[in-house]
Design an enzyme around this catalytic site. Structure first.
Site, PDB file in Angstrom:
ATOM      1  N   ARG A 210      63.393  26.766  40.846  1.00 22.30           N
ATOM      2  CA  ARG A 210      63.044  26.458  39.310  1.00 22.30           C
ATOM      3  C   ARG A 210      62.531  25.070  39.135  1.00 22.30           C
ATOM      4  O   ARG A 210      62.517  24.207  40.129  1.00 22.30           O
ATOM      5  CB  ARG A 210      64.500  26.076  38.887  1.00 22.30           C
ATOM      6  CG  ARG A 210      64.508  26.629  37.309  1.00 22.30           C
ATOM      7  CD  ARG A 210      65.770  26.036  36.391  1.00 22.30           C
ATOM      8  NE  ARG A 210      65.186  25.214  35.442  1.00 22.30           N
ATOM      9  CZ  ARG A 210      65.702  24.074  34.845  1.00 22.30           C
ATOM     10  NH1 ARG A 210      66.667  23.674  35.357  1.00 22.30           N
ATOM     11  NH2 ARG A 210      64.897  23.408  33.931  1.00 22.30           N
ATOM     12  N   HIS A 315      35.449  36.961  40.410  1.00 18.98           N
ATOM     13  CA  HIS A 315      36.122  35.710  40.743  1.00 18.98           C
ATOM     14  C   HIS A 315      35.346  34.354  39.932  1.00 18.98           C
ATOM     15  O   HIS A 315      34.521  33.563  40.560  1.00 18.98           O
ATOM     16  CB  HIS A 315      36.054  35.409  42.225  1.00 18.98           C
ATOM     17  CG  HIS A 315      36.888  34.305  42.718  1.00 18.98           C
ATOM     18  ND1 HIS A 315      37.489  34.584  44.106  1.00 18.98           N
ATOM     19  CD2 HIS A 315      37.486  33.524  42.222  1.00 18.98           C
ATOM     20  CE1 HIS A 315      38.536  33.324  44.198  1.00 18.98           C
ATOM     21  NE2 HIS A 315      38.391  32.670  42.980  1.00 18.98           N
TER      22      HIS A 315
HETATM   23  O1  LIG Z   1      39.626  30.489  43.461  1.00 24.51           O
HETATM   24  C1  LIG Z   1      39.271  29.216  43.298  1.00 24.51           C
HETATM   25  C2  LIG Z   1      40.114  28.318  43.915  1.00 24.51           C
HETATM   26  O2  LIG Z   1      40.794  28.195  44.771  1.00 24.51           O
HETATM   27  O3  LIG Z   1      39.468  27.000  43.573  1.00 24.51           O
END
Ligand SMILES: O=CC(=O)O
Length: 349
Positions: A210, A315
């Site tokens: 947690r 990405h």
């Molecule tokens: O994916 C992006 C990073 O790991 O900086």
């Protein structure tokens, strides 16, 4: 030679000592850095040079391992600006004088970290500074997948603009939803912070232990099974490790709601992509928003690209100038610190 002797002869002893000290300092501060990619932002390169670095910059795009292996021997530091494997092969080629390596990335799943630990080579990376741009993008994907951005665009292209139908391209709102996070580090918390003003019903998250500051986000720590069962939006923002690899598989998708929206801004490797494809085509879940895939680049004929309910980005999480420059400077400062005998700002182990 003669000139040096003459100058030395004219200088007082104190002046000679001072000169010698300055000379020694400049020699000991000079270092060679291999920069693995030609598009590293100029401010980072200038920072390195201003602190005594000679930068040896690889020119190949995409990066060529041959070029790196050819240029790396004898360097003091490596600035690794892409996601290619960073392993013993590179460290061996560099040589035993290598004193520091920093990636320009938050994730380090492409690095053989145990090999760095075994050789006691300081390794840095650039977490923290990435969180805002990735959080913005994650919310973009939640909206895009939840509200049919991709399907709607395809409908226009296919002359299927069916506004006469009241039930056409119905999506799901963030308002009143349960947002679940797999991983609750900087990126998830930056998303949760933004969501505080989106009137969500509940924030839940799964991590090994947690997080003490979860109260700041009114977030509840839940087991993985509950995360899957209860999330309306499930956002993956956790590192790719042996424990998380392939975690989102057929079994996991079966537990999710048919109305669920699955978002991944971490690494493609956390997801069994065939199982995700199955879940999206059979209506086990409503939609997905992916910034990361396996492999990257994703082949243009990948079946996921054919799905109306899957938004895919190449990405782009950290692709803003502000964040990229912050990452590049942090990687440079990791190296500079190590060269000056100080701990790296963001050590990776
Ligand atoms: O994916 C992006 C990073 O790991 O900086």
């Amino acid at each position: 030679m003669l000139n040096i002797v003459l100058v030395k002869w004219r200088l007082s002893h104190t002046q000679q000592l001072h000169l010698q000290w300055k000379f020694t300092m400049s020699v000991s501060r000079a270092f060679k850095v291999l920069v693995s990619h030609p598009t590293v932002p100029t401010p980072a390169l200038e920072l390195l040079r201003s602190r005594g670095a000679e930068t040896i910059i690889c020119q190949s795009v995409p990066p060529s391992r041959e070029e790196i292996l050819e240029k790396v021997p004898g360097v003091d530091a490596i600035y690794w600006a892409h996601y290619q494997p960073l392993n013993a092969g590179i460290l061996d080629a560099a040589g035993s004088q290598l004193r520091a390596v920093s990636t320009m990335s938050s994730g380090i799943d492409f690095v053989d970290v145990p090999e760095f630990q075994r050789r006691k080579i300081p390794l840095g990376h650039t977490p923290g500074v990435v969180k805002n741009s990735v959080a913005d993008l994650a919310i973009g994907l939640m909206l895009a997948a939840g509200r049919n951005f991709h399907a709607g665009r395809r409908d226009i292209e296919n002359s299927q603009w069916l506004t006469e139908r009241i039930d056409w391209r119905m999506g799901h709102e963030i308002r009143d939803s349960t947002v679940g996070f797999f991983g609750f580090g900087g990126i998830s918390q930056a998303i949760a912070k933004r969501l505080q003003s989106w009137d969500v019903a509940k924030i839940i998250y799964t991590t090994r232990t947690r997080k003490e500051n979860d109260v700041d986000f009114k977030a509840e720590h839940v087991p993985f099974e509950r995360l899957l069962q209860e999330s309306d939006f499930l956002v993956v923002a956790a590192p790719l490790t042996d424990q998380t690899r392939g975690k989102f598989n057929a079994e996991a998708f079966k537990l999710m709601k048919p109305s669920a929206i699955f978002v991944n801004v971490a690494r493609g490797g956390l997801v069994q992509q065939n199982d995700l494809h199955e879940a999206l085509t059979t209506g086990q879940i409503f939609a997905a928003g992916l910034d990361v895939t396996t492999p990257e680049p994703l082949p243009a004929d990948d079946p996921l690209l054919k799905l109306p309910n899957c938004v895919i980005l190449p990405h782009l999480g950290t692709q803003t100038w502000k964040t990229t420059i912050e990452m590049s400077l942090l990687a440079a400062n990791n190296i500079i610190n190590a060269m000056e005998g100080k701990p790296m700002i963001r050590p990776a182990y």
